[in-house]
Design a protein around this motif. Structure first.
Motif, short mmCIF file in Angstrom:
data_model
loop_
_atom_site.label_atom_id
_atom_site.label_comp_id
_atom_site.label_asym_id
_atom_site.label_seq_id
_atom_site.Cartn_x
_atom_site.Cartn_y
_atom_site.Cartn_z
N ASN A 280 23.46 8.74 -17.47
CA ASN A 280 24.52 7.80 -17.85
C ASN A 280 23.95 6.42 -18.20
N SER A 297 34.21 7.14 -24.10
CA SER A 297 33.86 8.46 -24.61
C SER A 297 35.06 9.36 -24.45
N SER A 301 36.52 15.37 -20.58
CA SER A 301 36.97 14.29 -19.69
C SER A 301 36.66 13.00 -20.45
N ASP A 302 37.46 11.99 -20.22
CA ASP A 302 37.22 10.69 -20.86
C ASP A 302 36.40 9.84 -19.90
N THR A 303 35.35 9.20 -20.40
CA THR A 303 34.51 8.35 -19.57
C THR A 303 34.49 6.94 -20.13
N PHE A 305 32.40 3.39 -19.92
CA PHE A 305 31.20 2.66 -19.49
C PHE A 305 31.47 1.17 -19.69
N GLY A 317 35.76 4.95 -9.15
CA GLY A 317 34.73 4.56 -10.12
C GLY A 317 33.40 4.26 -9.44
N LEU A 332 31.18 2.75 -14.31
CA LEU A 332 31.49 4.02 -14.95
C LEU A 332 32.73 4.58 -14.27
N CYS A 334 35.42 7.93 -14.66
CA CYS A 334 35.65 9.21 -15.33
C CYS A 334 37.11 9.62 -15.13
N LYS A 336 39.55 12.89 -15.71
CA LYS A 336 39.49 14.32 -16.02
C LYS A 336 40.42 14.73 -17.15
N LYS A 418 42.89 3.31 -18.65
CA LYS A 418 41.48 2.92 -18.78
C LYS A 418 41.31 1.42 -18.60
#
Length: 532
Positions: A280, A297, A301-303, A305, A317, A332, A334, A336, A418
């Motif tokens: 990562n 991203s 799953s949406d990540t 950074f 987180g 970071l 994540c 799901k 987010k």
């Protein structure tokens, strides 16, 4: 192919399913790429997806010698392709985060005296106290996580020190379990490496120290002092400080490549080994994230950074040390429920067509006339709850929305989540903030428009195939000049720039500011209701 006179830099990525390598020249153009797939090319290890899942379904490991043999294989492939190793000025790399390797007493002597006539995997055959390494998919350490949090004064206190609450996959908890269940192997261990520092040890011919960034994914390091936290070490296993060595800056040059690689492959005697890091953090470097930026991203799953200066660790987180700037941090988070949820709504509300989905998204105004949705098809990580919840402008739960409203409620809800959780970790949108979007959904301009509007910032797209691997080739180059005070962004200024995709719609900020607060309150309400 690199001509012998052109200096180049190598980045390796020891990921879950394969070993990858990228070479870049001085202008950061990719001049060579290769990979070794573990399942198909090293089938004698009988992995599926690069791992062995044990009968309890919780314990997940990978054979250490498979990774060693993969390095033999990839370097031989490069040699057979005519790659000129004599032009490599520096190399670095990354490893899947949270995996750990247990070197048996005496292994350091073997590492220092490798015979260049033989393969590494033959030479290191008896060097590991544990032939199989626990990896990030392992979730068998619930008891150790509980013990660690109790020992330091709770989940939030552990996050305040190490950047994360206790997680089953984190290395400290894995070590604690091995110490308890396999005490003989633990006591035979003279050094514990992460996958990243294990890989750099191979190149150095000596034990490589763990870097700050990957070290902050262990539940063992104080992310502010950048030293092991004694309280966490004591709660995990005896003699742990000696077995771990001392953490080092992620930009550090650890030394020169060992005589084995000079002799066997023709590496130059002055080729530098820059600290390896986690995958990562490697991706953060590959995306060339800068201060104030956020990378999103959009995949299965949406990540998210984040590059942050003033982190506020929470029980959700993760906060890691920043791999390209030792004074900064990366966060970071994540989620799901990413692309599979978007695809479900597309199928139900847009006849399976992204074109119809996008048209519907455009047909409803920003803010969705006050309608809001929370879509957790599967148990979410942040917050840990599941279910689909729809609210009208009065915050009253409703049974359903029209198709167009449903589509906008999903996309706005995902991006509001987010931003809400990013801000909880200390992220602030500042003038000049860029959102860097990657992953499957980043090709949909209408989805990106909502992202831009919710974050009040322009969205850029980046092509990040193998971003960790590429990031480590960049880091190798940066490592050679970091000691002279050159910043990462200066060192990689010649790399291709992200492309501007969309800018915020005028007036978006006025609409979404109050909605952020509202979303946070509704999500909290949903979570509390799920606890009863």
């Amino acid at each position: 192919m690199a001509a012998s006179s052109d200096p180049c830099y190598l980045g390796f990525d020891f990921s879950t399913q394969q070993l990858k390598v990228i070479a870049v020249d001085e202008n950061l153009n990719v001049i060579h790429q290769d990979n070794v797939q573990f399942d198909s090319e090293l089938s004698e290890y009988r992995t599926q997806g690069g791992v062995h899942i044990q009968s309890d379904r919780l314990t997940v490991t990978s054979p250490v010698l498979m990774w060693v043999k993969a390095l033999d294989r990839i370097l031989e492939k490069m040699k057979n392709d005519g790659f000129d190793f004599s032009c490599v000025k520096a190399l670095s790399g990354s490893g899947q985060q949270h995996g750990s390797v247990y070197w048996k007493t005496g292994a350091s002597q073997v590492l220092k005296n490798l015979d260049p006539e033989k393969h590494l995997h033959e030479l290191l055959l008896g060097c590991f106290a544990m032939p199989d390494s626990p990896v990030w998919m392992d979730s068998s350490t619930t008891e150790q996580c509980h013990n660690l949090e109790m020992a330091v004064g709770g989940a939030q206190r552990l996050a305040d020190i190490t950047g994360s609450r206790a997680y089953e996959r984190f290395t400290g908890n894995q070590i604690a379990k091995i110490c308890k269940t396999k005490p003989d192997q633990y006591h035979q261990t003279e050094r514990i490496s992460l996958v990243s520092s294990f890989a750099s040890s191979l190149f150095l011919g000596n034990y490589a120290d763990i870097d700050y960034s990957d070290g902050s994914g262990m539940n063992l390091m104080d992310i502010f002092t950048k030293q092991w936290a004694q309280l966490c070490l004591s709660a995990s296993a005896p003699q742990l400080a000696e077995k771990l060595g001392s953490p080092v800056p992620s930009t550090a040059v650890l030394g020169l490549v060992s005589a084995y690689f000079i002799s066997r492959y023709g590496f130059p005697v002055d080729c530098k080994v820059v600290a390896f890091t986690g995958d990562n953090p490697g991706s953060l470097a590959g995306m060339r994230l800068q201060e104030g930026d956020i990378a999103v991203s959009l995949g299965t799953s949406d990540t998210v950074f984040l590059w942050i200066k003033d982190p506020k660790p929470t029980v959700e987180g993760h906060i890691f040390c920043n791999p390209v700037d030792c004074q900064a941090f990366m966060a970071l988070i994540c989620f799901k429920n990413g692309s599979l949820t978007r695809e479900r709504i597309r199928n139900e509300c847009a006849g399976g067509s992204w074109e119809v989905f996008s048209k519907a998204l455009r047909s409803v105004p920003m803010g969705n006339n006050g309608n809001m949705g929370i879509y957790f098809d599967t148990m979410e990580i942040t917050p840990p709850t599941a279910g689909v919840h729809r609210f009208n402008e009065e915050n009253t739960k409703v049974a359903g929305f029209s198709e167009e409203v449903e589509i906008r409620a999903l996309v706005e809800g995902q991006f509001l989540a987010k931003r809400v959780h990013a801000e909880k970790l200390g992220y602030k949108i500042i003038p000049g903030t860029r959102v860097l979007a990657t992953g499957g959904a980043s090709s949909n301009k209408d989805i990106l428009q909502v992202l831009s509007d919710v974050f009040s910032a322009p969205v850029y797209t980046i092509d990040t195939a193998n971003s960790a691997c590429l990031g480590c080739a960049y880091r190798a180059m940066h490592g050679t000049v970091a000691g002279r005070g050159v910043s990462f962004s200066e060192a990689v200024s010649k790399a291709p720039e992200p492309k501007l995709a969309v800018t915020p719609t005028p007036g978006a900020e006025k609409i979404f500011e109050p909605l952020l607060k509202r979303y946070a309150e509704l999500e909290e309400r949903v979570y509390k209701e799920s606890q009863h």
